[in-house]
Design a protein around this motif. Sequence first.
Motif, mmCIF file in Angstrom:
data_model
loop_
_atom_site.group_PDB
_atom_site.id
_atom_site.type_symbol
_atom_site.label_atom_id
_atom_site.label_comp_id
_atom_site.label_asym_id
_atom_site.label_seq_id
_atom_site.Cartn_x
_atom_site.Cartn_y
_atom_site.Cartn_z
ATOM 1 N N ASP A 141 -41.881 -82.010 -11.031
ATOM 2 C CA ASP A 141 -42.400 -83.271 -11.256
ATOM 3 C C ASP A 141 -43.166 -83.544 -12.565
ATOM 4 O OD1 ASP A 141 -40.975 -84.160 -8.975
ATOM 5 O OD2 ASP A 141 -42.883 -83.930 -7.734
ATOM 6 N N VAL A 142 -43.680 -82.290 -12.837
ATOM 7 C CA VAL A 142 -44.739 -82.365 -14.068
ATOM 8 C C VAL A 142 -43.944 -83.107 -15.431
ATOM 9 C CG1 VAL A 142 -46.177 -81.141 -15.612
ATOM 10 C CG2 VAL A 142 -46.149 -80.592 -13.288
ATOM 11 N N ASP A 143 -42.747 -82.359 -15.713
ATOM 12 C CA ASP A 143 -42.157 -83.099 -17.055
ATOM 13 C C ASP A 143 -40.760 -83.332 -16.557
ATOM 14 O OD1 ASP A 143 -41.028 -80.523 -16.532
ATOM 15 O OD2 ASP A 143 -41.816 -79.571 -18.145
ATOM 16 N N GLY A 144 -40.032 -82.957 -15.277
ATOM 17 C CA GLY A 144 -38.883 -83.385 -15.087
ATOM 18 C C GLY A 144 -37.957 -82.377 -15.689
ATOM 19 N N HIS A 145 -38.187 -81.215 -16.367
ATOM 20 C CA HIS A 145 -37.290 -80.256 -17.058
ATOM 21 C C HIS A 145 -36.704 -79.432 -15.905
ATOM 22 C CE1 HIS A 145 -39.014 -80.477 -21.128
ATOM 23 N NE2 HIS A 145 -38.870 -81.861 -20.804
ATOM 24 N N PRO A 146 -35.380 -79.242 -15.734
ATOM 25 C CA PRO A 146 -34.849 -78.121 -15.200
ATOM 26 C C PRO A 146 -35.073 -76.874 -15.497
ATOM 27 C CG PRO A 146 -33.209 -79.141 -16.462
ATOM 28 C CD PRO A 146 -34.326 -80.011 -16.680
ATOM 29 N N ARG A 147 -35.389 -75.766 -14.692
ATOM 30 C CA ARG A 147 -35.863 -74.436 -15.009
ATOM 31 C C ARG A 147 -35.097 -73.450 -14.220
ATOM 32 N NH1 ARG A 147 -40.359 -77.478 -16.462
ATOM 33 N NH2 ARG A 147 -41.479 -76.794 -18.070
ATOM 34 N N VAL A 148 -34.820 -72.378 -14.459
ATOM 35 C CA VAL A 148 -34.357 -71.061 -13.851
ATOM 36 C C VAL A 148 -35.611 -70.044 -14.034
ATOM 37 C CG1 VAL A 148 -32.724 -69.163 -13.898
ATOM 38 C CG2 VAL A 148 -31.926 -71.386 -14.454
#
Length: 642
Positions: free
Chosen positions: A239-246
């Motif tokens: 939720d912090v930046d909305g970036h998808p990460r693996v």
Amino acid sequence: MGAGDERTEEERDLMVREVERVAGIGSYVWEPGRRVRWSPGLFLLLGYEPGSTEPSAESFFARVHPDDRARVVAAWSSAPVVQQITPIEYRIVRPSGEERWVRGNGVWQRDERGGVARFAGVLIDITEQRRSEARTVLALRLLQESQRVGGIGSFVVDLATGEIDWSPGLRVLQGLPPDVKPSAELGRSLMQEPHRSRNEAWFHRAAAGEAVPPLHSRMVGADGRERIIESHAARITLDVDGHPRVIGTVIDVSERTRLEEKLREAAKVEALGNLAAGVAHDVNNYLLVIHGNLQLAVELEGAAQQEMLAQAAHATEQCALLTQRLLAFARRQPASARVTDLVALARDTARLLQRVVGPHIEVVLEVEGGGHHVRADPGHLESAVVNLAVNARDAMPQGGRLTLRVHGHDVAEGGPVPAGGYVALAVRDTGAGIPPELLPRIFDPYFTTKGPGEGTGLGLASVYGTVRQNEGHVLVDSVVGAGTTFTILLPRVAAEPVSRDLPALPAPCAERVAGTVLVAEDVDAVRSLTARILRQAGYVVREAADGATALRLLDQGPGAVDVLLTDVLMPGMDGVALAREVRARAPGLPVVFMTGYADQRLPADPGGRGKAVTLHKPFSPAELLAAVGSALAALGDAPARP
């Protein structure tokens, strides 16, 4: 000023005082040469009751921690020049002895003539913030140390920006220094094919949101060290930046893999003991046939004698096949594919499996139709079936039925298996079955449905690898509570004609062949038979019962020996050491090794001065002569053979 104005000001002062207390803030104004004023919040922050002491620079600095006092004085001293001091963090010590961390900031204010009028400053209590930061630093350090101790690394890939982060533990596994900038290209360079392609496909699946299973691969670090790693990964969105990460972890399982391999080999011992007992039983039966027929042959002549000898020869072939199967199950060896009758293999295996699974499980063989020949390594297939049988035994602790079924199986276009004609060998049990959600993973290395300490997760992976090595496929069908069926599909081939004729012995040679063979063999009967075959073919033969005797015969003069034929396992000096000594004395002398082990690792070039030939026991006279002839031919001036 009216009474209402006074109440308003009092209320405002009270509100400011309360805000300062709650927020841990204190402010002050210092007019050089005149006075210092502290807010109530600063009294509380320094540990004083408001009005209990006279505000002064001396009383303030008295509360600054001795180890930090010089830094604070220096910052204040520079303030008139720079107008505003850089925020500085330091400790204060309250009269009670309690230490608190504060952040100080302030600015010099000038009068209309440009002179220094006053210094206004503020202190904020950051003790809890510093403690939180310290806990975070400690947690990160402990995480790093635990990763180092456990051989674990972690990574994060921001799918929106492409930014990559590697933990110190991962850099250690990669053999990289801590200051190297992470990149996809660098990580890819540490993998070799086919692991690189598998890793990339696996990562893309994880990035797409798929729940990927753990991946095992080999990595060669920048330090040159090869490691077996187990990787886990999943896609997340914060939720912090909305970036998808693996995010993922990498675990060094090199030692675990070695230990599990040893455990898997150790787990074979029980089954191997039962299998060996069955092989010994069958060998004894064939030895009875050999012994009896040879005794009868002594008293017979002509066709009857030939029939007795043919039966004895056939029995020796069966003994050789049994020992090869035992070696294939007990040892690793490369696949040696040949046309194999799957029905005969299943029949022999079923008899041995009864000893592997125990009397509480019934072993049944079913055959549908005929012409079930495949091209495969029979020893490898038998080992795969034994692995499946051991799994089936564990799935039926209270007993049950294990069925081996051989039948033709034609595959149409469009399925997971290439279209064509196959022979199926199905292994079906009546055990507990496998839950459907686990079926896609059962062939993954190290995945097991058994409890801790009960399985290595390598048995089915070994079966899958063995079948694929023989260009086959494995299908599985299971119903919880009703059992499991593993079906091995192998391409159907035509049967090869089998000759039951006795191999012809070479006829005695009237003329001496220009060749002398030094035979080194510690078993008298084997050495005598080998020498007889060679002499009958026209060779001159020198016999030695051990390596030392062979070297003495070799030293009798140059050119005394044209080829060395030596057993590998001999007491004292073994065949490999003998070959090296012989090559040191006679460079380029051809060497033929005799061995009874199917997977014996032998040097192709002992002494580095010419190729060696390997002859596997038991061998026929024709195979012996071909091996010796091949070794001599490698010299380029081999003498003519009859």
